[in-house]
Design an enzyme around this catalytic site. Structure first.
Site, PDB file in Angstrom:
ATOM      1  N   ASP A 167      56.508  48.131  -1.308  1.00 41.55           N
ATOM      2  CA  ASP A 167      55.261  48.650  -1.850  1.00 41.55           C
ATOM      3  C   ASP A 167      55.498  50.121  -2.159  1.00 41.55           C
ATOM      4  OD1 ASP A 167      52.321  48.906  -2.306  1.00 41.55           O
ATOM      5  OD2 ASP A 167      52.520  50.217  -0.566  1.00 41.55           O
ATOM      6  N   THR A 197      53.108  52.914  -2.966  1.00 37.10           N
ATOM      7  CA  THR A 197      52.246  53.953  -2.417  1.00 37.10           C
ATOM      8  C   THR A 197      52.275  53.948  -0.894  1.00 37.10           C
ATOM      9  OG1 THR A 197      50.794  53.738  -4.326  1.00 37.10           O
ATOM     10  CG2 THR A 197      49.927  54.904  -2.413  1.00 37.10           C
ATOM     11  N   ASP A 245      52.632  49.485   3.902  1.00 42.46           N
ATOM     12  CA  ASP A 245      51.960  50.212   4.980  1.00 42.46           C
ATOM     13  C   ASP A 245      50.447  50.042   5.006  1.00 42.46           C
ATOM     14  OD1 ASP A 245      51.411  51.689   2.653  1.00 42.46           O
ATOM     15  OD2 ASP A 245      51.118  53.516   3.831  1.00 42.46           O
TER      16      ASP A 245
END
Length: 688
Positions: free
Chosen positions: A380, A382, A582
């Site tokens: 991922d 960001t 996250d």
């Protein structure tokens, strides 16, 4: 066991078992189903009672049903009730007590202790034998029973100690139930503000009607999926897209439950409520994905089980020809299960402890095994490859102005607002030691557009191109070339104008972690053949970041279920996929992957769902996790080979009379101790 067909489409079927069953039964069932010709995939989860079949052809499904029908006769051995310490980290005091306290206790005390601790294992043995199974439980119980009959309480104590410690380790490494995860994610909303007949009312969430208009103000989470009917607001959709910057939502735009209004106010017409919201779909997706992740575990224990009938036969032959219970007992005692059942969980626990010391938390042995075979890593963007903290990348001043003036004036305006971009501008001015005095009049904030104020009698505007150019009519053509170049590099742009003339552009970025580019190269050098980046950002930003990091595969503007879909498609290609993210929005993909990884600063849900947590907060720990998995599996395979070879030699010596029973038992226990000590050695070199 009674199986119920949950759903079925061509090539895929899911069944569920009404009664509970255990890991051993799940392994046997999965092995039997997987052996059916034409069966392309089997997932058996004893925790949820789910059986997923992927097959080619209706005849394959029919043969699978025959196996499931025969499995109705299976019964799982009773599991002793967990103690008050169930699930706690097993300690070393039992070993200390066995070695240093037991020798000084009265014989009667040792007899009672040995018999009491052997009861659970004897019960397992009787259960296995009563259901016609000759497995490791039967062998363990038989060896303990013979040792009790021979009044060899020292051996009984050692066997129960080793087997009990192995069971404790298995409980310790078991992953937490997923029901808790759903409660973390589910929106806990009791009362909401709605507009009914032009009047705002606070009502219980359960009483929400389709005709109501839900009122959501700054700082509040959107409780429903819906369409904006009135108002304009800056909405943080990071829970859906991962994008840290708020987006403007006005009349006719869609909003989702779980997103947060940062500025402004919305009146929302609900389209989905409760279990139908996108957020609740994520909850259910995680639950389903977790079921699919359940695989066949304990291959070495299965092999040990298959050797048990041979061991029993050899012991019977020895007793038949020698009439020596002692000689027969020596065959039972020199088995493969003790070392295999202890050394493997010890190697796993040792690797897990070593990982914690190196700031890598691995939540169980099957994830170490999966780490050892990872060939695809999905990132991922960001908050993982980037820092999820907007910063000023550069300032471009128009003719007649300088960069310091542009940034100083922008910071003077932005310091009144708490949103991330405002903080980035103020911080950028502080980094350049730019001081600014309060020389402007009251600031006029246009939600999700920009700022307007008076500075020294001149009208000042700061905001998006749409706001400055289209809404306020400022000609920004002089900055066209610079803006195009900055946009290609993936920056978000703020325009500053003074008295109707553009003064400059401030480029804001979500900076890439300093270790990201080097990590990508290390992963490729370490055997990871595919690296994919997923992001909720637009194509322009995604392309710029991927290019900067040397990543050739990426997907932009993806929602949580899209990320999970990408991960699943990679797995369907036969890839062993590691997903690292996250946020809450990454949770479905983390659950779908073979190994889900998150960072120390990840959301609570991501840390719960993830199989591996990088506790140091550095992406470099991902390489450590992969090396830890590979090293642990090498150690386990070596211990397996050593156990099989040495115990086979001792068994041969006992059968031929070359080794006396006592010597065979000592050698067997020394082998168990040796492979256990080898299992506890550090997996990674100290230099790493």
């Amino acid at each position: 066991m009674e199986f119920v067909l949950v759903h079925r489409i061509p090539g895929r079927a899911r069944l569920r078992v009404k009664s509970a069953f255990g890991v051993r039964t799940a392994e046997a069932l999965a092995d039997a189903l997987d052996a059916v010709e034409g069966m392309e995939g089997v997932r058996v989860n004893p925790r949820t009672g789910s059986v997923l079949l992927l097959y080619a052809g209706e005849d394959v499904f029919d043969r699978a049903l025959e196996i499931l029908d025969r499995a109705r006769k299976l019964r799982e051995r009773p599991v002793p009730a967990p103690s008050s310490h169930s699930g706690e980290k097993p300690g070393l005091f039992p070993f200390f007590r066995y070695l240093f306290i037991r020798p000084f206790l009265p014989v009667a005390v040792n007899m009672v202790t040995a018999f009491t601790r052997s009861l659970p294992f004897l019960q397992r043995c009787l259960s296995s034998l009563s259901h016609g199974r000759l497995d490791v439980d039967a062998l363990d119980g038989a060896a303990i029973a013979v040792s009790l009959a021979r009044r060899d309480f020292g051996t009984v104590g050692l066997l129960t100690l080793l087997l009990g410690f192995g069971d404790a380790l298995e409980r310790y490494t078991q992953k937490k139930s997923l029901e808790n995860l759903a409660s973390h994610l589910a929106l806990q909303v009791d009362r909401i503000w709605v507009r009914r007949d032009g009047v705002e009312t606070l009502v219980p969430f359960a009483e929400l009607r389709e005709s109501d208009r839900v009122i959501v103000r700054a700082g509040s989470a959107v409780p429903v999926d819906g369409v904006v009917e009135d108002g304009t607001a800056l909405v943080n959709e990071s829970s859906m897209t991962g994008e840290p910057l708020g987006v403007m939502r006005g009349k006719g735009a869609s909003v989702y439950a779980g997103t947060v209004v940062e500025e402004g106010e919305l009146a929302v017409r609900p389209t989905s409520v409760g279990r139908d919201t996108r957020m609740q779909q994520i909850v259910r997706f995680i639950e389903n994905a977790e079921q699919m992740k359940a695989g066949v575990q304990g291959r070495f224990e299965t092999l040990a089980d298959r050797a048990v009938p041979v061991t029993f036969a050899l012991a019977g032959l020895v007793w038949l020809f020698t009439r020596s219970l002692t000689r027969a007992a020596s065959v039972l005692l020199v088995d493969y299960s003790c070392a295999l059942r202890l050394a493997t969980p010890l190697a796993i626990l040792s690797a897990m402890n070593e990982g914690v010391k190196r700031r890598v938390m691995v939540k169980g042995g099957r994830f170490l095994e999966a780490l050892s075979t990872v060939d695809t890593v999905v990132f991922d963007k960001t908050g993982t490859l980037t820092q999820s903290r907007p910063e000023v990348a550069c300032v471009v001043a128009a003719e007649g102005y300088d960069e310091d003036f542009v940034l100083r004036l922008a910071a003077c305006l932005e310091e009144h607002f708490p949103h991330p971009v405002a903080r980035a501008v103020v911080h950028g001015a502080e980094m350049r030691n730019l001081r600014h005095e309060e020389e402007h009049t009251e600031v006029e904030y246009v939600v999700a557009h920009g700022i307007a104020s008076q500075w020294r009698g001149r009208r000042v505007l700061l905001g998006s191109r749409h706001y400055v150019s289209q809404d306020e009519g400022v000609d920004v053509g002089a900055m066209e070339g610079a803006a195009a170049e900055l946009s290609r590099e993936g920056y978000s742009l703020l325009y500053l104008s003074v008295d109707g003339r553009v003064a400059g552009i401030i480029a804001v970025e979500d900076p890439v972690r300093p270790e990201s580019a080097a990590l990508v190269e290390r992963l490729r050098a370490g055997g990871v053949s595919r690296i994919v980046m997923l992001t909720g950002d637009d194509e322009r930003t995604a392309s710029a970041v991927a290019s900067r990091l040397g990543i050739t595969e990426y997907c932009s503007q993806v929602l949580p279920e899209d990320k999970a879909r990408v991960v699943r498609s990679l797995r369907d290609e036969g890839r062993v996929v590691l997903m690292i993210g996250d946020g809450i929005n990454d949770s479905p993909a983390l659950s779908t992957a073979d190994v889900g990884v998150t960072l120390r600063d990840g959301s609570d849900l991501a840390r719960e769902v993830a199989d591996v947590v990088l506790m140091g907060g550095s992406l470099n720990e991902l390489v450590t996790a992969l090396e830890l998995g590979r090293g642990a599996m090498r150690r386990i395979h070596f211990n397996f080979a050593a156990t099989m070879a040495l115990n086979s030699a001792f068994l041969f010596g006992g059968l031929t009379g070359l080794l006396r029973p006592g010597v065979s038992a000592v050698f067997h226990n020394l082998t168990t101790l040796g492979v256990s000590l080898n299992a506890m050695r550090p997996v990674l070199s100290r230099e790493e």
